[in-house]
Scaffold this active site. Structure first.
Site, PDB file in Angstrom:
ATOM      1  N   SER A   1      87.163  45.303 -26.135  1.00 38.06           N
ATOM      2  CA  SER A   1      86.821  44.080 -25.408  1.00 38.06           C
ATOM      3  C   SER A   1      85.666  43.304 -26.022  1.00 38.06           C
ATOM      4  O   SER A   1      85.394  42.175 -25.603  1.00 38.06           O
ATOM      5  CB  SER A   1      86.470  44.421 -23.957  1.00 38.06           C
TER       6      SER A   1
ATOM      7  N   SER B   1      78.395  39.673 -14.965  1.00 36.71           N
ATOM      8  CA  SER B   1      78.991  39.802 -16.291  1.00 36.71           C
ATOM      9  C   SER B   1      80.062  38.729 -16.482  1.00 36.71           C
ATOM     10  O   SER B   1      79.800  37.548 -16.283  1.00 36.71           O
ATOM     11  CB  SER B   1      79.552  41.212 -16.479  1.00 36.71           C
TER      12      SER B   1
END
Length: 453
Positions: free
Chosen positions: A260, A45
């Site tokens: 986020s 990620s």
């Protein structure tokens, strides 16, 4: 080979963005006739290049948390084979994803809006170039080529320092977008705003009728309040893309978000987080004449700190939060009045949000006062503080409370002084302001020192 040993047929889609992997659970890749039962995305990620992991989907649902620990225990108890024949079929998962996205947003073809986007040398560039080209969008991509060493900057758009390159290009463009390493998180920038995930959700929901929207614990109270005002159903839930996907399915939500930049669309899509899809949904709003900055500016103003991450151990972080819960349930006599305590994912009171992160050894703290900066100083009048605020560029702050005049316990703190008022007429109110107000900044030195803190 391990999947082969377990009796699975393995299809290898090669290097793709995480949303392409998710998509293949819903729409079969090219030349794949049988149903796809599960997918594994190998990705670190937005984490540094030395990290890697699996994002696992089984029967269109995330496989995570306790299930992973259970699988680990099962594997430890197994007699693992020494040598297993590897049987893998290479497939093309990208083409069908690109075709689907281009078709879903064909109405944006030729949109006369200049944008810049930053792939951060992650995998978004595997699909963005083709999609934006076929839609004839006026785009400029930077750091598009995948490179797991991340030679230009870290691919985490939540960190302001990682956005400076795309901001430089924004000067000659209308909007900027930035993606994380595996393209399931998005940052949206205008010339005035870095639009966080909760504010994105408010914008996206404008084109939905009475939607159910899920946020996580770091989402602003403004998001929840405004959604309810518009007739939407707003639900607070745990942080984490897997948690939110499970909750979306449970309540049949239309949209979910994390601050986020994880944005999950069930409305017209499949309910997973896809930064490329979210980019085009944002451009869709622009094409429909929505002024993003105007909409953001019309919302109530609140202030919050960046995430403050405190190192701790995996075991200790839960103990800390439990101790904090007990303190907040039985606070000291001089503690601010607590209206409500929310224990969805950590603990939240009126002013402070504390969350135990799922990532090891991180403990997050956020201060979230509403419509005010609460300042403790040893010196300084309201007028002096206001002048110092203006000098330092904080000219858009509406309210301030100076907590130095009394130790009087207040029933409903904090008292707020409005800068538009004549300060000379507020002496009585100022004299009652108590240190029991919420405190962001405390100093025994100068006003400037307090404001800088």
């Amino acid at each position: 080979s391990g999947l082969n040993f377990a009796g699975c047929k393995v299809l290898d889609m090669g290097m793709v963005a995480t949303p392409v992997n998710y998509f293949s659970n819903y729409v079969n890749p090219t030349n794949v006739e049988e149903s796809v039962n599960a997918s594994v995305m190998i990705t670190g990620s937005h984490n540094p290049s030395e990290y890697n992991g699996f994002k696992i989907t089984i029967d269109k649902a995330p496989f995570f948390s306790d299930d992973i620990y259970a699988l680990g225990r099962e594997c430890e108890a197994m007699d693992m084979p020494v040598d297993v024949e590897r049987d893998v079929t290479e497939i093309n998962a990208v083409d069908r994803y690109v075709d689907y996205i281009v078709d879903a947003f064909s109405h944006l073809k030729g949109l006369d809006t200049k944008i810049v986007y930053d792939c951060g040398n992650g995998v978004a560039g595997v699909v963005t170039e083709d999609i934006f080209s076929r839609l004839e969008l006026k785009t400029k991509g930077i750091y598009v080529d995948p490179d797991g060493t991340f030679p230009n900057h870290h691919p985490d758009p939540t960190e302001e320092e990682n956005l400076k390159w795309v901001k430089e290009k924004l000067s000659s463009r209308k909007f900027a977008f930035a993606f994380d390493g595996d393209a399931d998180r998005i940052a949206v920038l205008t010339h005035q705003n870095n639009i966080k995930g909760d504010m994105m959700a408010l914008l996206y929901s404008m084109k939905m009728t009475n939607p159910t929207v899920i946020g996580e614990v770091k989402c602003s109270a403004v998001m929840y309040d405004e959604l309810e005002k518009r007739g939407a159903k707003a639900i607070m839930y745990k942080t984490g893309h897997s948690n939110l996907k499970v909750k979306m399915k449970e309540v049949n939500a239309d949209l979910a978000c994390e601050v986020s930049g994880h944005i999950f669309f069930k409305h017209r899509y499949f309910g997973y987080d896809d930064a490329i899809y979210a980019t085009l949904r944002m451009l869709e709003l622009v094409a429909d004449g929505i002024d993003l900055d105007k909409e953001i500016d019309s919302l109530p103003k609140v202030f919050s700190t960046e995430e403050i991450k405190v190192e701790t151990s995996e075991e200790e972080k839960f103990i800390i939060v439990e101790k904090l819960k007990e303190i907040l349930k039985n606070p000291p006599a001089d503690f601010p009045r607590i209206v409500n305590i929310i224990e969805v994912d950590g603990v939240i009171d009126d002013f402070t949000r504390v969350q135990h992160s799922r990532k090891k050894e991180i403990f997050k703290i956020e201060d979230v006062p509403r419509d005010a900066i609460i300042l403790w100083t040893a010196t300084g009048s309201p007028l002096e503080v206001k002048q110092q605020l203006d000098k330092m560029g904080f000219d858009n702050i509406s309210y301030l409370a100076l907590c130095k005049y009394s130790t009087l316990d207040l029933v409903n703190p904090p008292f707020i002084i409005d800068f538009e008022d004549d300060f000379k007429n507020n002496k009585e109110k100022l004299s009652k302001i108590s240190k029991s107000c919420g405190i962001i900044s405390k100093t025994e030195n100068s006003i400037e020192s307090a404001l800088r803190q």
